[in-house]
Design a protein around this motif. Structure first.
Motif, short mmCIF file in Angstrom:
data_model
loop_
_atom_site.label_atom_id
_atom_site.label_comp_id
_atom_site.label_asym_id
_atom_site.label_seq_id
_atom_site.Cartn_x
_atom_site.Cartn_y
_atom_site.Cartn_z
N UNK A 196 -5.67 -7.26 3.54
CA UNK A 196 -5.40 -6.86 2.28
C UNK A 196 -6.57 -7.19 1.24
N UNK A 197 -6.98 -6.21 0.38
CA UNK A 197 -7.60 -6.58 -0.71
C UNK A 197 -7.26 -7.68 -1.66
N UNK A 198 -8.03 -8.49 -1.91
CA UNK A 198 -7.84 -9.44 -3.06
C UNK A 198 -7.13 -10.55 -2.28
N UNK A 199 -6.98 -10.57 -0.86
CA UNK A 199 -6.00 -11.66 0.24
C UNK A 199 -4.52 -11.35 0.13
N UNK A 200 -4.09 -11.83 1.02
CA UNK A 200 -2.29 -11.50 1.18
C UNK A 200 -1.60 -12.30 0.03
N UNK A 201 -0.58 -11.72 -0.55
CA UNK A 201 0.25 -12.37 -1.51
C UNK A 201 1.59 -11.73 -1.89
N UNK A 202 2.45 -12.23 -2.25
CA UNK A 202 3.72 -11.63 -2.75
C UNK A 202 3.56 -10.56 -3.54
N UNK A 203 2.51 -10.33 -4.13
CA UNK A 203 2.46 -8.93 -4.94
C UNK A 203 1.75 -7.98 -4.23
N UNK A 204 1.28 -8.11 -2.97
CA UNK A 204 0.73 -7.09 -2.28
C UNK A 204 1.35 -5.88 -2.13
N UNK A 205 0.82 -4.60 -2.17
CA UNK A 205 1.25 -3.49 -1.91
C UNK A 205 0.79 -2.74 -0.75
N UNK A 206 1.21 -1.81 -0.22
CA UNK A 206 0.57 -1.09 0.96
C UNK A 206 -0.65 -0.41 0.35
N UNK A 207 -0.86 -0.07 -1.04
CA UNK A 207 -2.02 0.47 -1.58
C UNK A 207 -3.18 -0.46 -1.40
N UNK A 208 -2.85 -1.79 -1.22
CA UNK A 208 -3.85 -2.83 -0.95
C UNK A 208 -4.42 -2.96 0.15
N UNK A 209 -3.86 -2.24 1.14
CA UNK A 209 -4.33 -2.38 2.67
C UNK A 209 -5.98 -1.82 2.63
N UNK A 210 -7.11 -2.61 2.91
CA UNK A 210 -8.16 -2.10 3.18
C UNK A 210 -8.30 -1.29 4.41
N UNK A 211 -8.15 -0.06 4.30
CA UNK A 211 -8.02 0.63 5.63
C UNK A 211 -9.55 0.48 6.61
N UNK A 212 -10.45 0.48 5.94
CA UNK A 212 -11.57 0.34 6.60
C UNK A 212 -11.75 -1.08 7.42
N UNK A 213 -11.28 -2.15 6.86
CA UNK A 213 -11.48 -3.40 7.44
C UNK A 213 -10.36 -3.61 8.35
N UNK A 214 -9.29 -2.97 8.44
CA UNK A 214 -8.11 -3.27 9.18
C UNK A 214 -7.93 -2.57 10.43
N UNK A 215 -7.52 -3.39 11.62
CA UNK A 215 -7.49 -2.85 12.74
C UNK A 215 -6.47 -1.55 13.12
N UNK A 216 -5.45 -1.54 12.23
CA UNK A 216 -4.62 -0.53 12.56
C UNK A 216 -4.20 0.41 11.35
N UNK A 217 -3.67 1.41 11.45
CA UNK A 217 -3.03 2.38 10.24
C UNK A 217 -1.53 2.27 10.04
N UNK A 218 -1.31 2.11 8.77
CA UNK A 218 0.10 2.07 8.65
C UNK A 218 0.68 3.43 8.04
N UNK A 219 1.73 3.75 8.40
CA UNK A 219 2.66 5.08 8.23
C UNK A 219 4.12 4.90 7.63
N UNK A 220 4.38 4.95 6.40
CA UNK A 220 5.63 4.76 5.97
C UNK A 220 6.38 5.90 6.21
N UNK A 221 7.72 5.75 6.90
CA UNK A 221 8.57 6.73 7.14
C UNK A 221 9.88 6.27 6.88
N UNK A 222 10.80 7.35 6.76
CA UNK A 222 12.24 6.89 6.43
C UNK A 222 12.81 5.96 7.63
#
Length: 293
Positions: free
Chosen positions: A154-180
């Protein structure tokens, strides 16, 4: 959540919220309407019987869409609801400029990541896809869990204000997909792992053998994820409503809840004042950051 972890997708058994009259006349007649999202579960009949023993007539209104119970409560079409945790309520209050409030704790549930393909999070390959609910109010806890498990950065580090938009996709091992949330269990046939609410996990046949990650729901910072009975602010001291919130912990009701298939909740007994303090803190944070998350 039984609450947010148990959004039952079943027909509205009593009446659609949009068709309900205001509750004032019914309250005068001693009837309390409670909005839930899992009325098919047997414990609610035990709850109704126990309320009747105390001279309180309860009518349930079942909602298949979890966007409905809070507006129905605010508009006076029900008197209480039980389907959400404190953080969800904070997001709703901020987004809708409302002031609904907790009057009793029910339980908290562990966060559960399922997989049909892998035995542990360490087995998930680079680029693996993980699905989660598309409801922003339910993103932070999965994000922190995935960060702790080393699957995302997570960009800026993990915290209770983290959003899915904060995920550093290039540095992360997995991809996240929000679904119903109703599709998370179904998605396990094609993705590496998914966060599945137990409302959908049990019907999908998922068991403890499919779990590859859980968090510790007893951590004190997870007070915000305690499920609650919510009321209108002006009714927070109503003795009948307070009694109904406490009734969830009646031994017969609690035994019926624990006996239900797949139940993994931990009963919580936090004072309503503590829940309201957590709610107020969350709402202030959300407003400072210009929007619910």
């Amino acid at each position: 959540m039984r609450g947010l972890r148990r959004f039952a997708v079943v027909p509205v058994l009593l009446a659609l919220a949009a068709l309900l009259p205001a509750c004032g006349a019914d309250r005068e007649a001693g009837v309390v309407r409670i909005g839930v999202n899992d009325l098919a579960l047997p414990h609610w009949e035990v709850y109704r019987e126990k309320a009747a023993e105390r001279g309180i007539t309860v009518e349930f209104v079942n909602f298949s869409d979890y966007n409905q119970p809070n507006p129905a409560l605010s508009q006076g079409r029900i008197d209480l609801n039980k389907f959400q945790h404190v953080r969800y309520l904070a997001n709703y209050n901020v987004a809708d400029n409302d002031n609904l409030t907790p009057i009793g704790a029910t339980e908290i549930f562990p966060l559960t990541l399922y997989s049909k393909k892998y035995e542990s999070v360490a087995d998930i390959p680079p680029g693996g896809e993980i699905t989660l609910s598309n409801n922003p109010a339910n993103h932070v806890r999965p994000l922190l869990g995935l960060a702790a498990a080393g699957l995302i950065v997570l960009k800026g580090g993990a915290g209770w204000d983290s959003r899915i938009e904060d995920v550093d996709t290039a540095a992360s091992r997995v991809r996240l997909t929000p679904v119903d949330p109703t599709l998370t269990a179904q998605s396990l046939d094609s993705v590496a792992a998914a966060f599945v609410d137990d409302t959908f996990a049990v019907p999908a046949g998922l068991t403890a053998d499919d779990v590859i990650y859980t968090d510790d729901p007893q951590r004190p910072e997870l007070t915000q994820y305690i499920n609650i009975f919510a009321a209108r602010a002006e009714d927070k001291d109503d003795p009948t409503l307070l009694a109904l919130a406490q009734l969830y912990h009646d031994p017969a009701v609690a035994a019926a809840i624990r006996a239900e298939s797949g139940y993994d909740g931990i009963f919580k007994y936090n004072d309503p004042a503590e829940l309201r303090a957590t709610l107020a803190e969350l709402e202030a944070t959300l407003r400072d950051r210009s929007g619910p998350r």
